[in-house]
Design a protein around this motif. Structure first.
Motif, mmCIF file in Angstrom:
data_model
loop_
_atom_site.group_PDB
_atom_site.id
_atom_site.type_symbol
_atom_site.label_atom_id
_atom_site.label_comp_id
_atom_site.label_asym_id
_atom_site.label_seq_id
_atom_site.Cartn_x
_atom_site.Cartn_y
_atom_site.Cartn_z
ATOM 1 N N GLN A 237 0.812 -1.217 0.000
ATOM 2 C CA GLN A 237 0.000 0.000 0.000
ATOM 3 C C GLN A 237 0.850 1.274 0.000
ATOM 4 O OE1 GLN A 237 -3.730 -0.372 2.512
ATOM 5 N NE2 GLN A 237 -2.680 -2.202 3.262
ATOM 6 N N GLY A 238 2.141 1.085 -0.238
ATOM 7 C CA GLY A 238 3.012 2.237 -0.430
ATOM 8 C C GLY A 238 3.824 2.676 0.767
ATOM 9 N N PHE A 239 3.840 1.864 1.861
ATOM 10 C CA PHE A 239 4.563 2.246 3.066
ATOM 11 C C PHE A 239 5.569 1.146 3.407
ATOM 12 C CE2 PHE A 239 0.166 3.767 3.189
ATOM 13 C CZ PHE A 239 0.397 5.129 3.082
ATOM 14 N N ASP A 240 6.845 1.418 3.206
ATOM 15 C CA ASP A 240 7.885 0.396 3.299
ATOM 16 C C ASP A 240 8.313 0.177 4.749
ATOM 17 O OD1 ASP A 240 9.714 -1.480 2.567
ATOM 18 O OD2 ASP A 240 11.225 -0.068 1.842
ATOM 19 N N VAL A 241 7.417 -0.394 5.528
ATOM 20 C CA VAL A 241 7.704 -0.745 6.917
ATOM 21 C C VAL A 241 7.211 -2.167 7.156
ATOM 22 C CG1 VAL A 241 7.745 1.569 7.897
ATOM 23 C CG2 VAL A 241 5.560 0.440 7.578
#
Length: 318
Positions: A237-241
């Motif tokens: 979803q676009g959040f690299d965590v």
């Protein structure tokens, strides 16, 4: 020489000496306590009790499960660190209590080296959840709402410095938004607060959310969990965590090797039993949840260094 033999004979007759070898003490010789430093109802509580039952059969001994919650797991963890290293007091916990607490709590009273680590028995992914009737249904919805109302969204977590808390802090940094953390005693409390609408969303261990009637907005993972293939990761979803948490069984440092080995063997058999494996599948654990003591120790040491760096960046080191 004759007098020496006569003296030994007299001592033998009196029962003061014996030519028989000393009999080693059998372990376990009493009830074994397995301490979980978190409240009942959470993921570690459920997994720990299942592991305890399977280990009791392996050891042919009675085990009891004790919840000693408080201070983000520090109270129960400290109690085990101070216990006699005789194998009769075990610690079943997530890594956070042994790794993060000594870095953030000046009065923790122990370090990672206060324990010998027997086996890893779970690998937790974290999840963002909301009520079923909440408009927050994806990570995108969450970030959009946070941008529209800066600082207004509240979320429940298990303690400041817990892995769900740190994961959400990383998400907020990646999205350049702010959320308000509200700490509770355990995941079970967080779930109740989310379901009651007292917080906007929650960050919990995925296993805790497995059986609840909630929306899972996304999971912190490198890839989708095969048990819930329709739920996307935060990375998708676009959040690299993608932080995760490991955990398992430890004993106070200095526990004799023969006792450690016996407990390690029992833990392995229990973790790989059909009953424990069935539970792991039902609460969305990955297939590689088990590791032996050596691998678990090295993973904890690496986690300690990773958390030291992260907590330093966040200004949370003690």
């Amino acid at each position: 020489m004759r007098r020496s033999r006569e003296r030994v004979a007299l001592l033998l007759a009196a029962g003061l000496v014996s030519l028989q070898p000393a009999q080693a003490q059998v372990f376990p010789d009493r009830v074994i306590e397995m301490v979980n430093p978190y409240p009942p109802g959470g993921a570690t509580d459920v997994m720990g009790r299942a592991l305890m039952d399977a280990m009791a059969a392996q050891l042919n001994s009675r085990l009891i499960f004790l919840n000693r919650a408080g201070a983000n797991g520090a109270i129960g963890t400290s109690a085990v660190a101070r216990a006699a290293p005789d194998g009769h007091t075990l610690l079943f916990t997530a890594a956070v209590s042994m790794v993060v607490n000594p870095l953030t709590q000046a009065q923790a009273g122990y370090t990672l080296k206060s324990f010998d680590h027997l086996c890893q028995t779970f690998k937790n992914e974290m999840a963002i959840i909301s009520r079923r009737d909440s408009p927050l249904r994806t990570a995108g919805d969450l970030v959009k709402a946070a941008r529209e109302k800066p600082g207004a969204l509240s979320y429940g977590i298990l303690g400041i410095g817990s892995i769900p808390h740190l994961a959400t802090v990383e998400l907020a940094q990646a999205a350049d938004v702010k959320f308000n953390a509200v700490p509770f005693k355990g995941d079970a409390d967080v779930m109740q607060q989310v379901l009651g609408g007292h917080v906007d969303f929650g960050a919990v261990v995925l296993a805790s959310a497995a059986r609840a009637e909630v929306n899972i907005l996304g999971i912190f993972s490198q890839q989708r969990n095969p048990s819930i293939p329709d739920v996307p990761t935060l990375r998708e979803q676009g959040f690299d965590v993608a932080p995760f948490s490991i955990g398992g069984l430890s004993v106070p440092v200095g526990t004799p090797p023969d006792i450690r080995h016996k407990l390690e063997d029992a833990c392995k058999a229990a973790a790989q039993s059909e009953s424990y494996g069935k539970l792991m599948k039902s609460i969305h654990q990955p297939l590689d949840y088990y590791a032996d003591g050596g691998h678990y120790t090295r993973a904890l040491e690496q986690d300690l260094e990773d958390k030291r760096r992260l907590l330093g960046q966040l200004g949370m080191l003690k």
